[in-house]
Structure formats: C-alpha cells, structure tokens
Write a protein that holds these residues in place. Structure first.
Motif, mmCIF file in Angstrom:
data_model
loop_
_atom_site.group_PDB
_atom_site.id
_atom_site.type_symbol
_atom_site.label_atom_id
_atom_site.label_comp_id
_atom_site.label_asym_id
_atom_site.label_seq_id
_atom_site.Cartn_x
_atom_site.Cartn_y
_atom_site.Cartn_z
ATOM 1 N N ILE A 104 43.540 52.775 48.577
ATOM 2 C CA ILE A 104 44.345 51.689 49.160
ATOM 3 C C ILE A 104 43.601 50.346 49.080
ATOM 4 C CG2 ILE A 104 45.402 50.841 51.293
ATOM 5 C CD1 ILE A 104 46.003 53.783 51.988
ATOM 6 N N GLY A 105 42.328 50.340 49.461
ATOM 7 C CA GLY A 105 41.529 49.114 49.404
ATOM 8 C C GLY A 105 41.379 48.631 47.974
ATOM 9 N N LYS A 106 41.105 49.585 47.085
ATOM 10 C CA LYS A 106 40.972 49.247 45.661
ATOM 11 C C LYS A 106 42.264 48.621 45.144
ATOM 12 C CE LYS A 106 42.105 52.043 42.610
ATOM 13 N NZ LYS A 106 43.404 52.166 41.918
ATOM 14 N N ASN A 107 43.407 49.208 45.526
ATOM 15 C CA ASN A 107 44.696 48.673 45.066
ATOM 16 C C ASN A 107 44.943 47.265 45.615
ATOM 17 O OD1 ASN A 107 45.150 51.058 43.734
ATOM 18 N ND2 ASN A 107 46.520 51.913 45.266
ATOM 19 N N LEU A 108 44.508 47.048 46.856
ATOM 20 C CA LEU A 108 44.677 45.718 47.451
ATOM 21 C C LEU A 108 43.828 44.677 46.717
ATOM 22 C CD1 LEU A 108 44.625 45.821 51.332
ATOM 23 C CD2 LEU A 108 46.093 44.457 49.872
ATOM 24 N N VAL A 109 42.594 45.054 46.408
ATOM 25 C CA VAL A 109 41.720 44.137 45.680
ATOM 26 C C VAL A 109 42.343 43.834 44.309
ATOM 27 C CG1 VAL A 109 39.430 43.854 44.600
ATOM 28 C CG2 VAL A 109 39.622 44.850 46.887
ATOM 29 N N ALA A 110 42.851 44.878 43.637
ATOM 30 C CA ALA A 110 43.474 44.693 42.319
ATOM 31 C C ALA A 110 44.673 43.744 42.432
ATOM 32 C CB ALA A 110 43.916 46.040 41.754
ATOM 33 N N MET A 111 45.445 43.945 43.486
ATOM 34 C CA MET A 111 46.641 43.126 43.704
ATOM 35 C C MET A 111 46.283 41.654 43.899
ATOM 36 S SD MET A 111 49.225 44.348 46.648
ATOM 37 C CE MET A 111 49.553 46.021 46.346
ATOM 38 N N MET A 112 45.253 41.402 44.723
ATOM 39 C CA MET A 112 44.861 40.018 45.000
ATOM 40 C C MET A 112 44.267 39.372 43.748
ATOM 41 S SD MET A 112 45.695 39.596 48.128
ATOM 42 C CE MET A 112 44.843 38.389 49.103
ATOM 43 N N LEU A 113 43.503 40.148 42.979
ATOM 44 C CA LEU A 113 42.930 39.594 41.747
ATOM 45 C C LEU A 113 44.042 39.262 40.753
ATOM 46 C CD1 LEU A 113 39.808 41.912 41.207
ATOM 47 C CD2 LEU A 113 39.783 39.500 41.846
ATOM 48 N N GLU A 114 45.019 40.165 40.676
ATOM 49 C CA GLU A 114 46.152 39.936 39.786
ATOM 50 C C GLU A 114 46.865 38.644 40.176
ATOM 51 O OE1 GLU A 114 48.585 43.477 39.628
ATOM 52 O OE2 GLU A 114 50.125 42.335 38.567
ATOM 53 N N GLY A 115 47.003 38.442 41.480
ATOM 54 C CA GLY A 115 47.654 37.231 41.980
ATOM 55 C C GLY A 115 46.864 35.973 41.674
ATOM 56 N N ALA A 116 45.550 36.147 41.461
ATOM 57 C CA ALA A 116 44.699 35.004 41.144
ATOM 58 C C ALA A 116 44.506 34.903 39.631
ATOM 59 C CB ALA A 116 43.362 35.142 41.852
ATOM 60 N N ALA A 117 45.413 35.543 38.873
ATOM 61 C CA ALA A 117 45.477 35.427 37.415
ATOM 62 C C ALA A 117 44.393 36.193 36.659
ATOM 63 C CB ALA A 117 45.505 33.964 36.985
ATOM 64 N N PHE A 118 43.787 37.172 37.298
ATOM 65 C CA PHE A 118 42.888 38.049 36.541
ATOM 66 C C PHE A 118 43.724 39.127 35.860
ATOM 67 C CE2 PHE A 118 39.760 36.164 39.306
ATOM 68 C CZ PHE A 118 38.624 36.119 38.514
ATOM 69 N N GLU A 119 43.280 39.535 34.670
ATOM 70 C CA GLU A 119 43.910 40.668 34.004
ATOM 71 C C GLU A 119 43.222 41.918 34.546
ATOM 72 O OE1 GLU A 119 44.365 42.128 29.435
ATOM 73 O OE2 GLU A 119 43.983 39.999 29.791
ATOM 74 N N ILE A 120 44.009 42.901 34.993
ATOM 75 C CA ILE A 120 43.432 44.068 35.658
ATOM 76 C C ILE A 120 43.568 45.318 34.806
ATOM 77 C CG2 ILE A 120 43.628 45.582 37.684
ATOM 78 C CD1 ILE A 120 42.594 42.795 38.360
ATOM 79 N N ILE A 121 42.457 46.015 34.656
ATOM 80 C CA ILE A 121 42.518 47.345 34.062
ATOM 81 C C ILE A 121 42.218 48.299 35.215
ATOM 82 C CG2 ILE A 121 41.501 48.902 32.334
ATOM 83 C CD1 ILE A 121 40.500 46.084 31.108
ATOM 84 N N ASP A 122 43.256 49.018 35.642
ATOM 85 C CA ASP A 122 43.082 49.897 36.802
ATOM 86 C C ASP A 122 42.711 51.296 36.324
ATOM 87 O OD1 ASP A 122 43.144 51.320 39.152
ATOM 88 O OD2 ASP A 122 45.028 50.458 39.846
ATOM 89 N N LEU A 123 41.475 51.679 36.600
ATOM 90 C CA LEU A 123 40.989 52.989 36.133
ATOM 91 C C LEU A 123 41.333 54.092 37.124
ATOM 92 C CD1 LEU A 123 37.465 51.739 34.972
ATOM 93 C CD2 LEU A 123 39.457 52.149 33.529
ATOM 94 N N GLY A 124 41.908 53.724 38.266
ATOM 95 C CA GLY A 124 42.333 54.730 39.248
ATOM 96 C C GLY A 124 41.227 55.096 40.218
ATOM 97 N N SER A 125 41.307 56.320 40.728
ATOM 98 C CA SER A 125 40.270 56.776 41.649
ATOM 99 C C SER A 125 39.511 57.928 41.002
ATOM 100 C CB SER A 125 40.894 57.194 42.975
ATOM 101 O OG SER A 125 41.899 58.138 42.771
ATOM 102 N N ASP A 126 38.420 58.371 41.645
ATOM 103 C CA ASP A 126 37.573 59.439 41.101
ATOM 104 C C ASP A 126 37.137 59.097 39.668
ATOM 105 O OD1 ASP A 126 36.243 61.848 40.899
ATOM 106 O OD2 ASP A 126 38.049 63.024 40.472
ATOM 107 N N VAL A 127 36.638 57.871 39.485
ATOM 108 C CA VAL A 127 36.293 57.385 38.141
ATOM 109 C C VAL A 127 34.812 57.666 37.848
ATOM 110 C CG1 VAL A 127 36.204 55.363 36.637
ATOM 111 C CG2 VAL A 127 38.022 55.559 38.343
#
Ligand code: B12
Length: 211
Positions: A104-127
């Motif tokens: 959940i925290g990871k997804n929130l960070v990804a979401m906020m970064l995406e909103g700040a125009a970063f391109e996100i590669i989401d590797l998921g959990s247990d990486v």
C-alpha cells in the motif's frame, strides 16, 4: 474529526471496501482536501489497524480486509492526488523488497511520483535483488525506490544495493528507500542515496536525486 472523514476512517478500520470507496467520494464531494482524506482518514486508520494487530485484537484476515478497503478508497482518491503532467522528469523503478508483501505504501509513493511526472516502472512486491538489477540494466531507470514494512525484510534493501554493486550498475542509479521501520540512519548505514518518511516527501527526494 470531520464526519465524512470519520466515515472513511471507520470503513477502513472495519474492512468495508464498498463503504470505503463511497465514504472517500462523499468526503471529496463535501470539499475535504484529498491530502486530509488520505492522511487523517486513511493512513490513520491503517495505523490503528496495526495497533490493534499488535495488541492481539486484529489478526491477519482483519489486516487483509482493511488493506482491501484502503485500496478501494485509494482508487477513488487517486485522480485527485495525481495531477496530469505530461513531460517525464525521470524514470523510477519501484518495488517492495524480497519476502515482503506490503504494497500500500509503495503504491502510494508510486502514485505521488506519477503525479509529479515521473515515469514509473512498478516491479510489484516480493522483488528480488536480481529483479532490481535487471530493471536498472533493461529499463534505464535513474532511480530505484525500495519499500519494506517488516524488520525482517529491511536487510534485503542492503542485499539489493550489494547486488547492484556486484552487477557493476550501482553508479548508474540512485537508490531511495522507505517504509515504516526504515530510518534516515539505516539509509546512511546501507549506503542508500536517500530516505523519506512519507509519499509526499518522496517526491521532493526523487526530484533532488535526478536533479
Ligand atoms: C495492511 C498490513 C498487512 C497486509 C498487507 C496488505 C498489502 N497489500 O499491503 C497483510 C495482511 C498482507 C499483512 C501481512 C503481514 N504483516 Co502486516 N501490516 C499491515 C499494516 C496494518 C498496515 C501497513 C500499511 O499499508 N500502512 C499504510 C501505508 C500508507 O503506510 P506505509 O506502508 O508505512 O507507507 C508510507 C511510508 O512508510 C512511506 N513509504 C513506504 N514505502 C516507501 C518507499 C520509499 C522509497 C519511500 C521514499 C517511502 C515509502 O510512504 C508511505 C506513504 O506515506 C501494518 C501496520 C503499520 N503500522 O504499518 C502491519 C505490519 C507492517 N505487519 C506486520 C506483520 C508482523 C505482518 C505479518 C508477518 C503477519 C503474519 N503473522 O503473517 C505478515 C507478513 C506478510 C509478508 N510476507 O509481507 C507488522 C510488522 C512488524 C515488524 N516490526 O516487522 C506490522 C507493523 C503490524 C504490527 N504492528 O505488528 N500486513
């Protein structure tokens, strides 16, 4: 606490995913700021879930349904947290470390970064460390963002940094870390480039790392 925020808090605490989405929408409709809904309603409820688990009042199933309610609320909130930005300012590969399923925290960070125009590669959990290394080699990510929620999986952040070094790619990438048990000191100890306590500070951190 505002009544509509209270409804968000209660829906998540009780693990009611439909009520959670409805309560988030009702809060938005009544003009509550998205950041307040997130922090005072949703994140506060998850902290209480953690406390109840620690005290033996909640068990894993209750944590799971609370997490599901959090996620359905977040789906409603996301468009309001993430403004449309067009030009990418950098590429971040993000994941929760090996052995850890908290996302959940990871997804929130990804979401906020995406909103700040970063391109996100989401590797998921247990990486695994190997997967992070691959992402640096194959995707051209400038930043690796690692999340850990368990004291037992935190050391996998260090293992991942070591794997980046062994693969000869450590100096091509910046490493930022976070998650409830992680600290600034731990980041320094393992040679990460940055730590932040929450998702909004993670944006400023990522900007400074690519800037
Ligand atoms: C929901 C939850 C679960 C859910 C996870 C569902 C999911 N899809 O994520 C489930 C039920 C699966 C789960 C399982 C377990 N859990 Co659990 N879980 C939680 C709980 C209640 C909430 C976590 C959460 O989502 N918080 C809300 C988010 C928004 O906050 P956050 O993750 O901290 O993220 C914020 C910051 O930390 C930061 N951040 C996060 N990641 C990153 C990354 C970067 C790069 C940056 C910069 C910032 C950053 O920004 C975020 C937003 O502001 C916590 C309690 C707590 N207080 O954390 C326990 C907790 C983490 N779990 C715990 C435990 C023990 C477990 C289990 C071992 C239980 C068991 N006996 O099976 C398993 C482990 C499973 C596994 N292998 O991972 C313990 C950990 C104790 C410890 N010291 O290690 C906690 C603390 C509960 C407790 N108080 O005892 N859990």
């Amino acid at each position: 606490m505002d009544e509509s925020l209270k409804a968000v808090y209660t829906a998540i605490l009780d693990g009611q995913h439909k009520a959670s989405a409805g309560a988030v929408q009702a809060s938005l409709d009544s003009g509550v700021a998205p950041a307040a809904i997130l922090n005072e309603g949703m994140v506060a409820a998850m902290a209480e879930v953690g406390r109840l688990f620690e005290e033996g009042e909640y068990f894993v199933p209750e944590m799971l349904i609370a997490a599901r309610a959090m996620q359905s609320g977040l789906a409603v909130l996301k468009p309001h947290l993430v403004e449309a930005n067009i030009q990418s300012v950098g590429k971040v590969a993000i994941g929760t470390v090996k052995g850890d399923l908290h996302d959940i925290g990871k997804n929130l960070v990804a979401m906020m970064l995406e909103g700040a125009a970063f391109e996100i590669i989401d590797l998921g959990s247990d990486v695994s460390p190997e997967k992070f290394v691959e992402a640096v080699k194959n995707s051209g990510a400038q930043v690796i963002a690692m999340s850990a929620l368990l004291t037992t999986t935190m050391p996998n952040m260090k293992t991942t940094i070591e794997a980046l070094k062994a693969a000869g790619v450590r100096d091509q990438v910046k490493v930022m870390i976070g998650g409830a048990p992680v600290t600034q000191k731990y980041a320094e100890d393992i040679g990460a480039d940055g730590y932040s306590q929450d998702a909004s500070k993670a944006v400023a951190l990522a900007r400074s790392l690519v800037g």
